[in-house]
Design an enzyme around this catalytic site. Sequence first.
Site, short mmCIF file in Angstrom:
data_model
loop_
_atom_site.label_atom_id
_atom_site.label_comp_id
_atom_site.label_asym_id
_atom_site.label_seq_id
_atom_site.Cartn_x
_atom_site.Cartn_y
_atom_site.Cartn_z
N LYS A 23 0.81 -1.22 0.00
CA LYS A 23 0.00 0.00 0.00
C LYS A 23 0.85 1.27 0.00
O LYS A 23 0.39 2.32 -0.42
CB LYS A 23 -0.98 -0.04 1.16
CG LYS A 23 -1.98 -1.17 0.96
CD LYS A 23 -3.08 -1.19 1.97
CE LYS A 23 -4.16 -2.20 1.59
NZ LYS A 23 -3.77 -3.60 1.80
C1 LIG Z 1 -4.46 -4.66 1.38
C2 LIG Z 1 -3.69 -5.90 1.27
C3 LIG Z 1 -4.06 -6.91 0.36
C4 LIG Z 1 -5.30 -6.80 -0.49
O1 LIG Z 1 -5.22 -5.77 -1.43
P1 LIG Z 1 -6.55 -5.22 -2.13
O2 LIG Z 1 -6.11 -4.10 -2.98
O3 LIG Z 1 -7.43 -4.79 -0.99
O4 LIG Z 1 -7.12 -6.36 -2.87
C5 LIG Z 1 -3.24 -8.02 0.25
N1 LIG Z 1 -2.15 -8.16 1.01
C6 LIG Z 1 -1.77 -7.24 1.90
C7 LIG Z 1 -0.56 -7.48 2.72
C8 LIG Z 1 -2.52 -6.08 2.05
O5 LIG Z 1 -2.14 -5.15 2.93
#
Ligand SMILES: *Cc1c(COP(=O)(O)O)cnc(C)c1O
Length: 438
Positions: free
Chosen positions: A90
């Site tokens: 993210k």
């Molecule tokens: C947020 C997250 C996901 C999922 O991502 P999306 O965009 O919500 O599908 C997968 N793995 C980790 C470690 C995350 O923080």
Amino acid sequence: MMGLAVDGGLLVPHQIPDVRAVMGDWHGLDYASLAFEVMRLFIDDIDDETLRDVIERSYGTFDDPAVTPLRSVGDVSILELFHGPTLAFKDVALQFLGNVFELILSESQSHLNILGATSGDTGSAAIAGVRGKDRINIFVLYPDGKTSRLQERQMTTVLEDNVHNIALRGSFDDCQTLMKSVFSDLDFKEKYHLGAVNSVNWARVLAQIVYYFSAWHQLGMPAKFNVSVPTGNFGDIFAGYLALRMGLPIHRLILATNSNDILARFFNSGRYARGEVSYSESPAMDIQVSSNFERYLFYRLGESGDKVADFMQSFSNEGAVNLHYNTPRVDEHFRAASASDEQTLNTIAAVYRDHQYLVDPHTAVGVHVGRRLHEGDIPLVCLATAHPAKFDAAMSRALPGVEVSHPTLTALSGLPERKQVMEVDEDRVKGYLVAHSG
Ligand SMILES: *Cc1c(COP(=O)(O)O)cnc(C)c1O
């Protein structure tokens, strides 16, 4: 900056550019330059020099020169998306978002109160994107006790005045529902300058498109490749879908879920039906209703906003909708399946045993499902969404006795923390916001 559109729907670009004629020329660019080429196709209100500067500062905080390096691990390639400040993918979006917001707010001389809901990683990454920035406050709702302790510490040890952590006694879906409800109070939203950084934010999706191109370049620009994406809110994989629509030769997007498998069921049956949230070893994906899925529907339903609205309305009324489709699968671009906790932990153990490489539980879901659904001899890229040290408890269940750590996380223990614990009560949350908004 508005998060949801005024009618409660999501924003999509007017047009998706076709980059087939130029994407090969981007080979060899460093990450920031690649990001500039991709993003400027969607941005017409920031001049090139400023945009370049924002992008360079955003990716300058990553601890690997490639930003999103691709590692060959046995028969798969792992795209490491966890080299940012909070060690999860993210950061790729939120480091950029924090800088873009700061730019826009200083140009318009206004301010913003960010309200977000997190199952763990979004919150810390959003906080890392805006901590200490002028003109921005951030309020993060998260399910009390349902994130890992480390994830919580990554949020609650940030003591800057503009950062507010709110631990709700409920599930992540409760947090997300409450947040949506606050946003749907348009008077409140406007009066308190509310904005979102959740995965519905278009600029986040935009920043995530870039690393699909980076993966293809690092693979040596094959004619086709598959990408396996561990999925929760459908943000990351939706960025891949856009890259595909831009012309990147992704043969299949392999959608990998944990036991919260509403999306996997949808892509295998055409039926979108809400289930109960269950808690898994990959908590950032413990989601039943994926907010970005609505964006995908827009394209799947012939770019008709009315049809999307009908679909979402039926889903909201009945908890399930059938998509009528004529092909054997809902969408030939997708394959989908889920991994159980046992399969997840076994995958962590097997990858370590065979390749001395550590994958976190979310990445393991993607590796497991990716290998299962991968066909043919085209390359398979698995997105690694978090550094394994963020999920130390699951790692030690999978690999007893193996030390999994990261200096950034080790440094957090013992630091002072700050959070507000609240019931799932919209009025209380609004009251807190009013009292602390700038
Ligand atoms: C947020 C997250 C996901 C999922 O991502 P999306 O965009 O919500 O599908 C997968 N793995 C980790 C470690 C995350 O923080």
